[in-house]
Design a protein around this motif. Structure first.
Motif, short mmCIF file in Angstrom:
data_model
loop_
_atom_site.label_atom_id
_atom_site.label_comp_id
_atom_site.label_asym_id
_atom_site.label_seq_id
_atom_site.Cartn_x
_atom_site.Cartn_y
_atom_site.Cartn_z
N GLY A 40 0.57 -0.98 -0.16
CA GLY A 40 -0.04 -0.22 -0.06
C GLY A 40 0.73 0.79 0.21
N SER A 41 0.03 2.67 0.17
CA SER A 41 0.97 3.96 -0.38
C SER A 41 1.65 3.75 0.78
CB SER A 41 -0.32 4.56 -0.06
OG SER A 41 0.84 6.37 -0.29
N GLY A 42 1.60 3.53 2.15
CA GLY A 42 2.47 3.63 3.51
C GLY A 42 3.88 3.04 3.43
N MET A 43 2.74 1.64 3.10
CA MET A 43 4.46 0.72 2.83
C MET A 43 5.62 0.77 2.23
SD MET A 43 4.25 -0.49 5.71
CE MET A 43 5.33 -1.81 5.43
N THR A 44 4.68 1.60 0.98
CA THR A 44 5.42 0.97 -0.24
C THR A 44 6.71 3.29 -0.13
OG1 THR A 44 3.94 1.09 -2.00
CG2 THR A 44 5.70 2.08 -2.72
N THR A 45 6.23 4.08 0.38
CA THR A 45 7.21 5.22 0.84
C THR A 45 8.05 4.01 1.63
OG1 THR A 45 4.70 6.66 0.56
CG2 THR A 45 6.91 7.51 1.79
N ILE A 46 7.89 4.11 2.99
CA ILE A 46 8.68 3.52 3.47
C ILE A 46 9.92 2.60 3.00
CG2 ILE A 46 9.36 2.14 5.84
CD1 ILE A 46 6.34 3.18 6.87
N VAL B 104 6.48 11.91 -1.10
CA VAL B 104 5.06 12.86 -0.51
C VAL B 104 4.99 13.92 -0.97
CG1 VAL B 104 6.97 11.61 1.59
CG2 VAL B 104 7.45 13.55 0.35
N ALA B 105 5.15 14.15 -2.12
CA ALA B 105 4.99 16.10 -2.53
C ALA B 105 4.08 15.46 -3.17
CB ALA B 105 6.15 16.63 -3.68
N PHE B 106 3.52 14.14 -3.68
CA PHE B 106 1.98 13.21 -4.45
C PHE B 106 1.44 13.75 -2.92
CE2 PHE B 106 -0.78 10.86 -5.61
CZ PHE B 106 -1.87 11.11 -6.94
N ASP B 107 1.81 13.14 -2.32
CA ASP B 107 0.73 12.76 -0.60
C ASP B 107 1.23 13.20 0.36
OD1 ASP B 107 -1.19 12.34 0.48
OD2 ASP B 107 -1.05 10.30 -0.14
N PRO B 108 1.60 14.07 0.77
CA PRO B 108 2.37 14.43 2.03
C PRO B 108 1.31 13.42 3.25
CG PRO B 108 1.99 16.52 1.20
CD PRO B 108 0.28 15.49 0.34
N THR B 109 0.52 13.09 3.03
CA THR B 109 -0.15 12.53 4.50
C THR B 109 0.52 10.88 4.13
OG1 THR B 109 -2.25 11.93 2.72
CG2 THR B 109 -1.93 13.81 4.19
N VAL B 110 1.22 10.53 3.79
CA VAL B 110 2.54 9.29 3.13
C VAL B 110 0.91 8.41 3.24
CG1 VAL B 110 3.40 7.32 4.39
CG2 VAL B 110 3.97 9.95 4.94
N VAL B 111 0.24 8.25 3.86
CA VAL B 111 -1.34 6.91 3.52
C VAL B 111 -2.55 7.41 3.02
CG1 VAL B 111 -0.41 5.74 5.04
CG2 VAL B 111 -1.74 7.44 6.36
N GLY B 112 -2.88 8.80 2.59
CA GLY B 112 -4.02 9.67 2.24
C GLY B 112 -4.00 9.73 3.79
N ALA B 113 -4.81 10.78 3.57
CA ALA B 113 -5.79 11.37 4.37
C ALA B 113 -6.70 11.06 5.43
CB ALA B 113 -6.31 13.13 4.15
N GLU B 114 -7.81 10.21 4.72
CA GLU B 114 -8.53 9.63 5.16
C GLU B 114 -8.00 8.32 6.43
OE1 GLU B 114 -8.15 8.19 1.10
OE2 GLU B 114 -8.21 10.07 2.36
N PHE B 115 -6.95 8.05 6.07
CA PHE B 115 -6.50 6.97 6.94
C PHE B 115 -5.23 8.18 8.18
CE2 PHE B 115 -7.14 5.26 2.74
CZ PHE B 115 -8.52 3.80 2.94
N LEU B 116 -4.81 9.01 7.63
CA LEU B 116 -4.06 9.15 8.92
C LEU B 116 -4.37 9.56 9.90
CD1 LEU B 116 -0.87 10.41 8.68
CD2 LEU B 116 -1.51 12.55 8.67
#
Length: 911
Positions: free
Chosen positions: A566-572, A608-620
Motif C-alpha cells: 500500500g501507499s504507506g509501506m511503499t513510501t517507507i 510525499v510531494a504527491f501525498d504529504p500524508t503518506v497514507v492518504g488524509a482519510e487514513f491518517l
C-alpha cells in the motif's frame, strides 16, 4: 525558347573552352622554354612530383579503382636528365589515357608539358566549371532532350509514323550508350583535377537510358504498342541495366537507374494489379542494387534503395484495401535479408567495428513503421496480425544482433515495442480501487487489449533481455557505446511492457502476481549486470552497460514495491531501499550504485510531494507524533543518513553529498510534519500555518543549521557547509516575512494566550531570538562573517520585538492589535524600555566584541531619541514628559562616559 537557351549555353561553353585552350597553349610554350633553359644549364634534379599512380587517379570518378601507372621512383639513376624530365611530364600530362576502368598499361610517355607552376594551378573556379563540368553536363542534357525534340518534330511535321519515330528514338538511345562505351574503351581521362562529376561516358550512358525510358513509356502509355506486362519488364530491365552499368560509370548513374526502376511501377497502370508481381520486382531491384552497392561501397545508393522500397510498402498498406499480409512480410523479410547478407555481408575493418551503418536507418524506420501498423491499425489488429508483427520485430533485433553495425534496427525495434505497449494503456481517468481485478474507467469496464497482446509482451520482454545482455557482454570491451545501447533496450522494453500490462490487466491497488514478475526482472537485471561487468576492461569497472542494467533493476524494484504494498509501506520501503545500493559499494565499486540511492531519495520525495500524508488524509491517525508521518518521513531520513555515511567510506563523490542533503531535508520534514499534525489536530492539509506553528518551523530551521555545522566539523562536506547556511538564511526569511510582517499579532490581532509569560510571544519571539543568537555565536569563525552578523542582527530584532510586544500585552491583554490605540504610560514605557535595551546591547557588544551588536544598540538608542523628541514631546504631558527627557539625557550621558573610559583604556593598552 528552351532550345534557344540550350544553344546560348552551348555557344558560351564553346567560347570558354577555346579561350582556355589558347591560354594553355601559351602556358605550354613558356614552360617549354624554361625547361630547355634548365636542361641546357646542366640541372640534374627537378622538384619532386606526385607519384604517377596518384596523378592518374586524380579527377577519376570517386568510385573508380586506381589505374595501373608507371612509378617515377623506379627510374634508374643512370638515366640522363631528359628521360627524367619525360617521366615527370607524364605525371602531369592532360593527354588522353585509358578510361578509368581500364586495367591496361598506359601508353609510353612522350614529350609533354611540364608541371604547371603555382600561379597556373590557381585558375579561376568559374572558368573550370564552365569549361568542364557545365559544358559536359549541359551537353548530356542537350543530347537527351535533343532525342525527345526530334521525336516531337517528326510528330508535328508528320514525317514518320509512330512506330518509326519510336524506333528512331530507341536507336538514338542505344547509339548514345554505344558511344559511351566506345569513348571509355578507346581511352578517356577526366580533363582537369577535381571534376570527376563531368565524367563523359557516364553522362552519355545516363542520356541514353533517359531516352530509352521515355521511348518504352511512350510505346505503352501514348500509343499502346505494347501491353503493361511487357512495358513493365522492359522498364525494369532498363533500370536494372543502368544500375549494373554504374559498375563502370559511377554512383550517379546508379542513382538514375534506381530512380527509373523505382518509379516504373507507378508509370505502368493495371486493371488488376498483382502485389506479388510488384513486390517481386522491387525485391529484385533491391537485391541487385544491394549487390552493386556492396561491391563499390555506395552507402547513399543503398539507403536510397531501402527508402524507395519502404515507401512502396507504406503506400500499399495505406491505399490498398485488404492488403495481403504475406506480401508485406515477404518484402520486409527481403529488406532484412538484403541488409544482413548482401549490404553488410562483408568483413568489417577493426576501426569500423565500434561504429554503425547509417544506411541501416532506412530499413529500421520503414520496417518499424510496418510493425507498428500491424499492431495498432484496426484493419490489421482485428485480423490478428500482431503475431506476425512481433515476429518481424524479433527479426529486426536478430539482424542487429547478427550484424553489429546494424544497431539502428535495435533502436527502431525498441521504440516500436515501447510505443505499442504504451498505447494499450487507456487514455482516460482510471479508478483507484479494483476489488474485482478488472480495469474500471469512469465506472465502465474497458477492453483495451487481449490475451494475445499479453503473451506477445511476455515473449518480447524475454527476447529483449536475452538479446540485449548477450550483445552487451560481447561488446563490453570493443564497443562500450554499442554495449550500452543493447543493455539500455534490454532494460527499457521489458520494464515498459511490465508496467503497461500491469496498468491494463492488473489490480492497481495490490497485485502480487505482477510484483513477482517485477522481482524476477530485478534478479535478471542484477545478474545480467554482473555478467556484463565480467567482460569489461578492466573487469568489474561498472561502465555504461552495467549502469543501465543496475539502473533497470532499481526501476523494477520500484515497480515491485508499488505493486505489492500500500501507499504507506511503499513510501517507507522505497526510502529504506536506498541502503541496499549503498551497502553494495562494499563489494563493487560501480559508480551507478551511489546514484541508485539518490534515485530512491528522489522517488520518496516525489511520493510525499504527491501525498504529504503518506497514507492518504482519510487514513491518517489524529494521534500526535505516533502516526504514519513518523515512519513515513523518519525511516527514509535515517536510511538516507546511513547511505551517506556508507558512501563516504566507499565511493564518496557527489552521490554521498546528495544523500547528506536528502537526510537533512527529510529530518526537517519529519519534525515539521509532526508539528503541523499536532498543531492542527491531525489535519496537515489545512490552510496557512499560525504564528505558533511558524515559530516551531523557524526553531527547527535554526536547530538544523546548528546540527549541520556540528556534523560538518566532524565530517567536512560541501553539502553540510552550504546546507547549514541555507537553513540559517531560510530561518531569517521566515522571521522577516512571517514573524515580523504576515503573522505578527500586532497586525493580525491573534490571541497571544492568557498566561502572562508562557504565551505566544515567548514561543514566536524570545525563543527564536535565543536560538538565532546562539547560532550566531556558534557560527563565529566557522562560517563567513556576514552569516554570523546576519543571525546576530536578527536575534537583536527578535529580542526587541519580544520586549515591545510584551509591554503592549501588559497594557492591552490577550489581544494586542495596533488599532486599539496607545496610552501615555504605555508610550513612556516604550521609551524607557528601548533605552534600557540599547544599553544592554551595547554591553553585550563590548563583552562579546561584536560590532554588529554595538551598531544595533546605537540604532536602537537613536530610535528612542527620535521617539522622545518627535512623539513623546507632543503626546506625553506633565511628569511623564519630564521623566522621558530626564531618562533620555541620563542614558546618553552614561553612554558617553562609558565610551570615554573605553577609549582611554584602549589608548593606555596601546601605549
Amino acid at each position: 525558347m528552351f532550345e534557344s537557351l540550350i544553344g546560348l549555353v552551348a555557344i558560351i561553353a564553346l567560347f570558354v573552352i577555346v579561350s582556355r585552350q589558347q591560354s594553355r597553349i601559351g602556358l605550354i610554350e613558356r614552360e617549354l622554354g624554361a625547361l630547355r633553359g634548365l636542361v641546357s644549364s646542366g640541372a640534374q634534379t627537378l622538384p619532386e612530383a606526385k607519384p604517377a599512380a596518384q596523378a592518374v587517379d586524380v579527377g577519376r570518378p570517386e568510385d573508380a579503382p586506381a589505374a595501373v601507372a608507371a612509378d617515377a621512383a623506379s627510374t634508374p639513376a643512370s638515366e640522363t636528365a631528359a628521360p627524367q624530365v619525360a617521366v615527370v611530364e607524364d605525371e602531369t600530362t592532360d593527354e588522353a589515357v585509358p578510361g578509368p576502368w581500364s586495367v591496361t598499361a598506359p601508353a609510353a610517355p612522350g614529350p609533354v608539358e611540364p608541371a604547371a607552376p603555382a600561379k597556373a594551378a590557381r585558375q579561376s573556379d568559374v572558368e573550370t566549371a564552365l569549361g568542364t563540368r557545365w559544358a559536359v553536363w549541359v551537353g548530356g542534357i542537350a543530347l537527351a532532350l535533343g532525342g525527345l525534340f526530334l521525336i516531337r518534330y517528326t510528330i508535328e511535321a508528320g514525317i514518320f509514323g509512330p512506330g518509326v519515330r519510336l524506333t528512331m528514338a530507341a536507336i538514338f538511345g542505344l547509339l548514345l550508350v554505344a558511344a559511351s562505351e566506345f569513348i571509355r574503351r578507346t581511352g578517356f581521362k577526366v580533363p582537369v583535377q577535381g571534376i570527376a562529376g563531368a565524367y563523359i561516358p557516364a553522362i552519355l550512358t545516363a542520356a541514353g537510358a533517359f531516352i530509352l525510358f521515355g521511348t518504352v513509356y511512350a510505346a505503352y502509355g501514348v500509343y499502346g504498342f505494347i501491353g503493361p506486362a511487357f512495358a513493365f519488364v522492359l522498364l525494369g530491365v532498363i533500370g536494372i541495366a543502368t544500375i549494373v552499368a554504374a559498375l563502370v560509370h559511377g554512383q550517379a548513374l546508379a542513382g538514375i537507374g534506381l530512380l527509373g526502376a523505382i518509379v516504373t511501377p507507378m508509370l505502368i497502370a493495371s486493371q488488376a494489379p498483382n502485389p506479388w508481381a510488384l513486390f517481386g520486382y522491387l525485391a529484385i531491384v533491391l537485391a541487385a542494387t544491394g549487390a552493386i552497392a556492396r561491391l563499390r561501397d555506395w552507402a547513399l545508393l543503398m539507403a536510397a534503395a531501402f527508402v524507395g522500397v519502404g515507401i512502396w510498402t507504406m503506400l500499399y498498406m495505406t491505399d490498398s484495401p485488404g492488403a495481403n499480409l504475406s506480401v508485406i512480410l515477404f518484402i520486409k523479410a527481403v529488406t532484412l535479408v538484403v541488409l544482413a547478407f548482401v549490404w553488410l555481408g562483408r568483413r568489417v575493418e577493426p576501426e569500423q567495428a565500434s561504429g554503425f551503418d547509417w544506411p541501416s536507418v532506412a530499413p529500421g524506420v520503414f520496417v518499424g513503421l510496418c510493425v507498428l501498423a500491424l499492431f495498432v491499425d484496426p484493419a490489421f489488429a482485428i485480423a490478428g496480425d500482431a503475431l506476425p508483427g512481433a515476429v518481424l520485430l524479433a527479426a529486426m533485433v536478430a539482424v542487429a544482433l547478427y550484424r553489429t553495425r546494424a544497431v539502428p534496427l535495435l533502436y527502431a525495434a525498441g521504440l516500436v515495442a515501447v510505443m505499442v505497449y504504451l498505447g494499450i494503456i487507456p487514455p482516460t481517468a482510471v479508478a483507484s480501487d479494483f476489488p474485482g481485478g478488472n480495469l474500471i474507467v469512469n465506472g465502465v469496464a474497458v477492453v483495451t487489449a487481449d490475451t494475445l497482446t499479453f503473451r506477445i509482451g511476455i515473449v518480447l520482454g524475454l527476447f529483449f533481455i536475452l538479446a540485449g545482455f548477450w550483445a552487451a557482454r560481447g561488446s563490453a570491451t570493443s564497443a562500450p557505446v554499442r554495449a550500452a545501447s543493447w543493455a539500455a533496450w534490454g532494460v527499457i522494453v521489458p520494464l515498459v511492457i511490465l508496467f503497461s500490462l500491469w496498468f491494463t490487466f492488473g489490480n492497481l491497488d495490490r497485485d502480487f502476481g505482477y510484483a513477482f514478475g517485477a522481482a524476477l526482472l530485478v534478479a535478471a537485471f542484477v545478474v545480467g549486470g554482473e555478467w556484463i561487468a565480467g567482460r569489461e576492461t578492466p573487469p568489474k569497472k561498472g561502465g555504461a552497460a552495467v549502469s543501465f542494467a543496475l539502473g533497470g533493476a532499481a526501476f523494477a524494484a520500484l515497480l515491485m514495491l508499488h505493486m505489492a504494498f500500500g501507499s504507506g509501506m511503499t513510501t517507507i520501503m522505497i526510502g529504506a531501499s536506498a541502503v541496499v545500493p549503498a551497502l553494495a559499494t562494499r563489494w563493487r565499486n560501480y559508480p551507478v550504485l551511489g546514484w541508485i540511492s539518490v534515485g530512491a531519495a528522489i522517488a520518496v520525495l516525489c511520493r510525499v510531494a504527491f501525498d504529504p500524508t503518506v497514507v492518504g488524509a482519510e487514513f491518517l491517525s489524529t494521534t500526535p507524533v505516533f502516526n504514519w508521518l513518523l515512519p513515513g518521513y523518519g525511516i527514509p531520513a535515517l536510511a538516507f543518513g546511513f547511505s551517506a555515511w556508507q558512501l563516504a567510506r566507499t565511493t564518496n563523490g557527489r552521490p554521498r553529498l546528495a544523500m547528506e542533503a536528502a537526510a537533512a531535508l527529510f529530518a526537517l520534514l519529519t519534525v515539521a510534519m509532526l508539528v503541523r499534525h499536532a498543531m492542527h489536530g491531525g489535519v496537515i492539509t489545512s490552510g496557512a500555518p499560525s504564528l505558533a506553528e511558524q515559530a516551531i518551523y523557524t526553531l527547527i530551521a535554526l536547530g538544523a543549521g546548528a546540527i549541520l555545522i556540528a556534523i560538518d566539523r566532524r565530517q567536512p562536506s560541501s553539502v553540510l557547509r552550504y546546507g547549514s547556511m541555507a537553513a540559517g538564511v531560510a530561518s531569517v526569511l521566515f522571521i522577516v516575512g512571517q514573524h515580523f510582517a504576515m503573522l505578527n499579532p500586532l497586525f493580525t490581532d491573534e490571541s497571544t494566550g492568557r498566561i502572562p509569560v508562557f504565551n505566544l510571544l515567548l514561543l514566536a519571539y524570545l525563543l527564536p531570538a535565543v536560538a538565532a543568537g546562539g547560532l550566531a555565536l556558534y557560527a563565529r569563525d566557522k562560517r563567513p562573517k556576514w552569516y554570523a552578523a546576519m543571525l546576530a542582527l536578527v536575534a537583536a530584532l527578535l529580542a526587541f520585538a519580544y520586549a515591545t510586544l510584551s509591554v503592549r500585552r501588559f497594557f492591552k491583554g490577550e489581544f494586542i492589535g495596533f488599532w486599539s490605540g496607545l496610552g501615555q504610560v504605555e508610550t513612556y514605557t516604550y521609551s524607557a524600555l528601548w533605552l534600557v535595551m540599547g544599553v544592554v546591547l551595547l554591553t553585550a557588544g563590548v563583552w562579546l566584541k561584536s560590532q554588529v551588536l554595538r551598531i544595533a544598540s546605537a540604532v536602537l538608542i537613536s530610535v528612542a531619541v527620535l521617539k522622545v523628541f518627535l512623539f513623546d514631546m507632543s503626546e506625553l504631558e506633565g511628569v511623564l514628559r519630564a521623566l522621558s527627557f530626564i531618562g533620555l539625557g541620563a542614558v546618553l550621558i552614561g553612554i558617553g562616559l562609558f565610551y570615554q573610559r573605553l577609549l582611554t583604556r584602549a589608548a593606555r593598552e596601546n601605549g
